[in-house]
Scaffold this active site. Structure first.
Site, PDB file in Angstrom:
ATOM      1  N   ASP A  71     -63.692  34.644  46.145  1.00  0.00           N
ATOM      2  CA  ASP A  71     -62.745  34.834  45.437  1.00  0.00           C
ATOM      3  C   ASP A  71     -61.843  34.644  43.781  1.00  0.00           C
ATOM      4  OD1 ASP A  71     -62.258  37.568  44.450  1.00  0.00           O
ATOM      5  OD2 ASP A  71     -60.165  37.667  46.069  1.00  0.00           O
ATOM      6  N   HIS A 103     -64.839  39.157  38.286  1.00  0.00           N
ATOM      7  CA  HIS A 103     -64.974  38.899  36.497  1.00  0.00           C
ATOM      8  C   HIS A 103     -65.202  39.811  36.052  1.00  0.00           C
ATOM      9  CE1 HIS A 103     -66.194  35.817  34.125  1.00  0.00           C
ATOM     10  NE2 HIS A 103     -67.309  36.799  34.017  1.00  0.00           N
ATOM     11  N   GLU A 112     -68.924  38.264  40.351  1.00  0.00           N
ATOM     12  CA  GLU A 112     -69.026  39.247  38.491  1.00  0.00           C
ATOM     13  C   GLU A 112     -69.882  40.271  39.298  1.00  0.00           C
ATOM     14  OE1 GLU A 112     -70.849  38.805  34.096  1.00  0.00           O
ATOM     15  OE2 GLU A 112     -71.865  37.751  35.601  1.00  0.00           O
TER      16      GLU A 112
END
Length: 512
Positions: free
Chosen positions: A454, A406, A463
């Protein structure tokens, strides 16, 4: 450059988060370009604007509170282990990255003044549920941003000011060979700490600010007072700061314990365990005695209890079946807390070893310092792939690691053309792997059942954060066997004056 099971080589994720005019080559990260060159350009009191610093997590926002914390952690690791950074050829690299951050932090307030009345606390971001183009609503590379980036101004900020003081003071020790820059950092640290301590401005920096509180909300500031004062003492040798850090009346340290009900795990929001460990170092290595001994011994005792809590033997925390300690009670992004605990545990073990102490007691049970290394190593091994998923949570290490991180810049292809706000959505939502590998980024991590998704849209798993990866670097360098074990005994105390003035030598015998 890469990572191996001996923790010899370290990627430092700051390279992927650099804002402003990129440094030459940006250490080989060729898919990033200069960005944020208009940040703070409308401010009348900041010549040239707020250019530089670091973005955070998967967004293009510059959050100054966790940014300052990340710089403190990097500086701390360099002060303790300069020989290890040099041995793995990362010393100049990490110093460049720290300076990039501290140069920026010095821009966020009038660092040349003695007294200030405000500090800039954030650049970019948006209020929750806003539909206006912003870092939060647009999935764009930093270099493609063309929307308004608001600057947040704080006229009260004891937590932000305390953390910034810690970052600047710690960095002044790192850069002590550069006397002019080190002095500038110390001056800035004292100025911002004075602002933090202003009794008329005691309110958390994030209180009531919808641009900050949903993302990096601070729950208190007395821990930052202890943290900042301790670093300022080590940087300046001014006894006022060590008195503040150890005197319960002056610092109201009791409130730090009341606000931070969990004293054992370090985070960008809770510096208490780190501050106590830093002060325990003072007691163990310098033994200053009166008038500090009573408080320092209390911090030493609590630090020992913190270390006991990391041992699975006591079940203070839950553990996943795969062997990960659940310091945040199964909440999202657990790895940022785990790496910090690994760093603190290994540091305490090194402090014991360097002073010839074999271990410590948890109640009636005596444990060798090696138990803390086993804990730290087991947690880092889990993160690097020894887990039920058989996946490394550090991108680029091993055969299997997250490929849908992310992160805006990593998910959008390298291109000479700019992508609009709406164009970025297809790269965010695609099931394809990121076109750019964000080597060295530690993602948020698995859930309490060792499960991991994932998925770029599942930020709790994928993230990476600037603060979390600063902790990763600190933990890895502490555990590397290169250059041998142990901390640098003296660098931390290079600004501390002799604790006792020696008696003058006796006069020479009189000779006629």
């Amino acid at each position: 450059m890469g990572l191996n099971p001996e923790y010899d080589l370290i990627y430092i994720i700051c390279d992927y988060y650099v804002a402003g005019k990129l440094p030459k080559n940006n250490y080989g990260v060729d898919w990033r370009k200069s960005s944020g060159l208009e940040d703070g350009s409308k401010l009348k009191d900041v010549k040239g604007g707020l250019i530089g610093g670091y973005y955070d997590s998967g967004e293009n926002t510059k959050f100054h509170f966790p940014m300052a914390y990340a710089m403190t952690m990097l500086s701390w690791s360099v002060i303790e282990y300069p020989h290890k950074f040099k041995a793995i050829n990362e010393y100049d690299h990490v110093l460049d990255l720290i300076k990039w951050g501290t140069d920026y932090l010095l821009l966020t307030f009038n660092s040349s003044a003695t007294t200030i009345d405000k500090v800039y606390s954030q650049v970019g971001g948006a209020q929750p549920n806003s539909t206006v183009a912003s870092d939060m609503t647009c999935w764009q590379r930093p270099e493609d941003m063309n929307y308004e980036r608001p600057v947040q101004t704080n006229y009260a900020g004891p937590d932000l000011g305390g953390e910034m003081a810690a970052a600047l003071a710690a960095a002044s020790i790192v850069f002590q060979d550069n006397k002019i820059y080190s002095k500038k950092l110390r001056k800035g640290a004292e100025t911002i700490f004075k602002f933090a301590r202003d009794t008329g401005k005691r309110a958390p920096y994030s209180r009531g600010n919808a641009y900050i509180s949903p993302y990096y909300n601070s729950t208190g500031y007395f821990d930052e007072f202890m943290w900042g004062a301790t670093w300022l003492y080590y940087a300046t040798g001014n006894n006022t700061y060590i008195s503040l850090a150890t005197n319960p009346t002056l610092s109201k340290n009791a409130k730090a314990f009341q606000v931070n009900t969990n004293t054992s795990y370090l985070s960008w929001d809770n510096k208490l365990p780190a501050a106590m460990l830093l002060l325990t170092r003072f007691r163990m290595l310098l033994n200053p005695g009166f008038p500090y001994e009573q408080t320092l011994s209390q911090y030493h005792n609590v630090t020992g209890l913190n270390m006991c809590s990391y041992l699975r033997h006591f079940q203070v925390y839950n553990w996943t079946t795969g062997g990960l300690i659940a310091l945040n009670n199964g909440g999202p992004k657990p790895l940022q807390y785990v790496v910090n605990a690994a760093f603190l545990a290994n540091l305490f073990a090194d402090y014991m070893n360097v002073t010839g102490v074999p271990g410590w007691k948890c109640g009636p049970v005596f444990f060798l310092a090696s138990e803390l290394r086993k804990f730290a190593t087991s947690q880092m091994d889990y993160i690097l792939g020894n887990n039920p998923q058989q996946m490394s949570y550090v991108v680029g290490y091993g055969d299997k690691y997250p490929t849908h991180v992310h992160h805006r810049g990593a998910s959008i292809p390298k291109s000479t053309r700019k992508f609009s706000c709406n164009e970025g959505n297809k790269y965010r939502d695609t099931k394809n792997p990121n076109p750019n590998t964000i080597f060295g980024a530690m993602v948020g991590g698995p859930d309490k059942f060792d499960k991991f998704r994932d998925d770029r849209l599942q930020s709790r798993f994928t993230e990476p954060t600037l603060a979390g990866n600063a902790g990763l670097v600190a933990a890895l360098v502490s555990l590397t066997a290169t250059a041998g074990p142990g901390v640098d005994r003296n660098l931390m105390f290079s600004g501390v004056p002799p604790l006792y003035i020696p008696s003058p030598p006796p006069p020479a015998p009189w000779k006629p």
